[in-house]
Design a protein around this motif. Structure first.
Motif, short mmCIF file in Angstrom:
data_model
loop_
_atom_site.label_atom_id
_atom_site.label_comp_id
_atom_site.label_asym_id
_atom_site.label_seq_id
_atom_site.Cartn_x
_atom_site.Cartn_y
_atom_site.Cartn_z
N VAL A 63 1.16 -1.07 0.29
CA VAL A 63 0.02 0.15 0.06
C VAL A 63 1.20 1.22 0.12
N THR A 64 0.61 2.14 -0.59
CA THR A 64 1.29 3.50 -0.79
C THR A 64 0.89 4.33 0.45
N VAL A 65 1.49 4.77 1.31
CA VAL A 65 0.75 5.24 2.55
C VAL A 65 1.82 6.62 2.84
N GLY A 66 1.08 7.62 2.98
CA GLY A 66 1.31 9.05 3.01
C GLY A 66 1.67 9.32 4.55
N LYS A 67 1.96 10.38 4.98
CA LYS A 67 2.30 10.89 6.25
C LYS A 67 1.02 11.00 7.04
N ARG A 68 1.09 10.64 8.23
CA ARG A 68 0.05 10.71 9.27
C ARG A 68 -1.16 10.01 8.88
N VAL A 69 -1.12 9.13 8.02
CA VAL A 69 -2.24 8.50 7.91
C VAL A 69 -3.04 7.51 9.09
N SER A 70 -4.16 7.57 9.43
CA SER A 70 -4.96 6.94 10.29
C SER A 70 -5.72 5.94 9.84
N TRP A 71 -5.42 4.59 10.20
CA TRP A 71 -6.08 3.21 9.93
C TRP A 71 -6.95 2.76 11.15
N GLY A 72 -8.13 2.71 11.24
CA GLY A 72 -9.07 2.34 12.12
C GLY A 72 -9.07 0.68 12.54
N LEU A 73 -9.40 0.43 13.84
CA LEU A 73 -9.39 -0.86 13.94
C LEU A 73 -10.39 -1.71 13.29
N GLU A 74 -10.11 -2.74 12.93
CA GLU A 74 -10.89 -3.76 11.92
C GLU A 74 -11.05 -3.36 10.84
N ALA A 75 -10.42 -2.03 10.16
CA ALA A 75 -10.47 -1.79 8.79
C ALA A 75 -9.85 -2.87 8.03
N THR A 76 -10.12 -2.92 6.59
CA THR A 76 -9.65 -3.94 5.82
C THR A 76 -9.04 -3.55 4.66
N PRO A 77 -7.93 -3.49 4.22
CA PRO A 77 -7.40 -3.76 2.86
C PRO A 77 -7.60 -4.64 2.07
N ASP A 78 -7.54 -4.21 0.89
CA ASP A 78 -7.72 -5.55 -0.14
C ASP A 78 -6.56 -6.56 0.11
N VAL A 79 -7.02 -7.89 0.44
CA VAL A 79 -6.30 -8.97 0.42
C VAL A 79 -5.39 -9.16 -0.55
N THR A 98 -13.75 -0.96 4.61
CA THR A 98 -13.06 -1.85 3.80
C THR A 98 -12.63 -1.05 2.27
N ILE A 99 -11.50 -1.52 1.86
CA ILE A 99 -11.12 -0.77 0.56
C ILE A 99 -10.94 -1.99 -0.26
N LEU A 100 -11.77 -2.37 -1.11
CA LEU A 100 -11.54 -3.33 -2.41
C LEU A 100 -10.85 -2.95 -3.42
N CYS A 101 -9.93 -3.56 -3.99
CA CYS A 101 -9.15 -3.54 -5.51
C CYS A 101 -9.51 -4.47 -6.45
N HIS A 102 -10.41 -5.30 -6.26
CA HIS A 102 -10.89 -6.54 -6.95
C HIS A 102 -12.29 -6.85 -6.91
N GLU A 103 -12.70 -7.37 -7.85
CA GLU A 103 -14.13 -7.78 -7.89
C GLU A 103 -14.00 -9.29 -8.72
N PHE A 104 -14.43 -10.15 -8.23
CA PHE A 104 -14.71 -11.60 -8.58
C PHE A 104 -15.93 -11.74 -9.24
N ALA A 126 -17.72 1.78 5.95
CA ALA A 126 -18.00 2.10 4.81
C ALA A 126 -17.08 1.05 3.82
N ILE A 127 -17.66 0.63 2.72
CA ILE A 127 -16.89 -0.08 1.58
C ILE A 127 -16.59 0.70 0.20
N VAL A 128 -15.35 0.68 -0.14
CA VAL A 128 -14.93 1.56 -1.36
C VAL A 128 -14.79 0.48 -2.38
N LEU A 129 -15.40 0.56 -3.45
CA LEU A 129 -14.91 -0.63 -4.73
C LEU A 129 -13.83 -0.08 -5.50
#
Length: 182
Positions: A63-79, A98-104, A126-129
């Motif tokens: 993941v490209t992560v900028g400065k001071r990014v806050s990632w909440g508990l239980e939040a899920t990046p695309d696996v 949840t941030i998704l970068c794929h759709e099957f 929230a879910i981001v497609l």
């Protein structure tokens, strides 16, 4: 096509011919060991209370992560394709988002980059497609489904997410405000 690009313009389509749906063939597309390792790291990202550790782990995923990014508990990046996520400076991803970068799908799978702009906020649950860009200083309300780009400074909410101020999102008319000013 509208003047503004949609997420579908930024999605790569990958046909999966043969029997079964595209999910059943994922081991041909991604190394199972890599996905298992990503899953273990995602589990740590979800549970760690340390933002510094979360940022470090997210970077290990690609993941490209900028400065001071806050990632909440239980939040899920695309696996499967975490390297398609960009979190710009001071972005905030809320609890259980949840941030998704794929759709099957049945006959193909799709991948697309997700960009969360500088000082943008994604609310809890929230879910981001795939293919979505969330602009600088934009806000996504809790439990929203983001299927379209969110312009800079916009506030969106709902399933699918729509502007709270009645503006259009890329050619799709928002519901008129039902309040009366009289």
């Amino acid at each position: 096509m509208t003047a503004d690009p949609s997420r579908h313009d930024r999605i790569d389509r990958h046909p999966t011919p043969g029997p079964g749906n595209s999910l059943s063939g994922w081991p041909r597309e991604r190394n199972p060991f890599r996905v298992a390792l990503s899953y273990a790291i995602v589990w740590l990202v979800r549970l760690s209370p340390s933002l510094k550790l979360k940022r470090w782990l997210l970077r290990r995923l690609g993941v490209t992560v900028g400065k001071r990014v806050s990632w909440g508990l239980e939040a899920t990046p695309d696996v499967f394709w975490p390297e398609l996520i960009t979190l710009e400076d001071d972005a905030l991803v809320g609890y259980d988002a949840t941030i998704l970068c794929h759709e099957f799908l049945q006959d193909e799978y799709r991948t697309g980059e997700v960009v969360v702009g500088e000082r943008a906020m994604i609310g809890a649950g929230a879910i981001v497609l795939p293919g979505v860009e969330i602009g600088r200083d934009a806000s996504v309300a809790a439990n929203s489904l983001v299927t379209r780009d969110v312009p800079p400074g916009a506030v969106v909410a709902g399933v699918p997410a729509r502007p709270m101020n009645g503006d259009e999102i890329h050619g799709d008319e928002a519901e008129p405000d039902e309040r009366s000013d009289s």
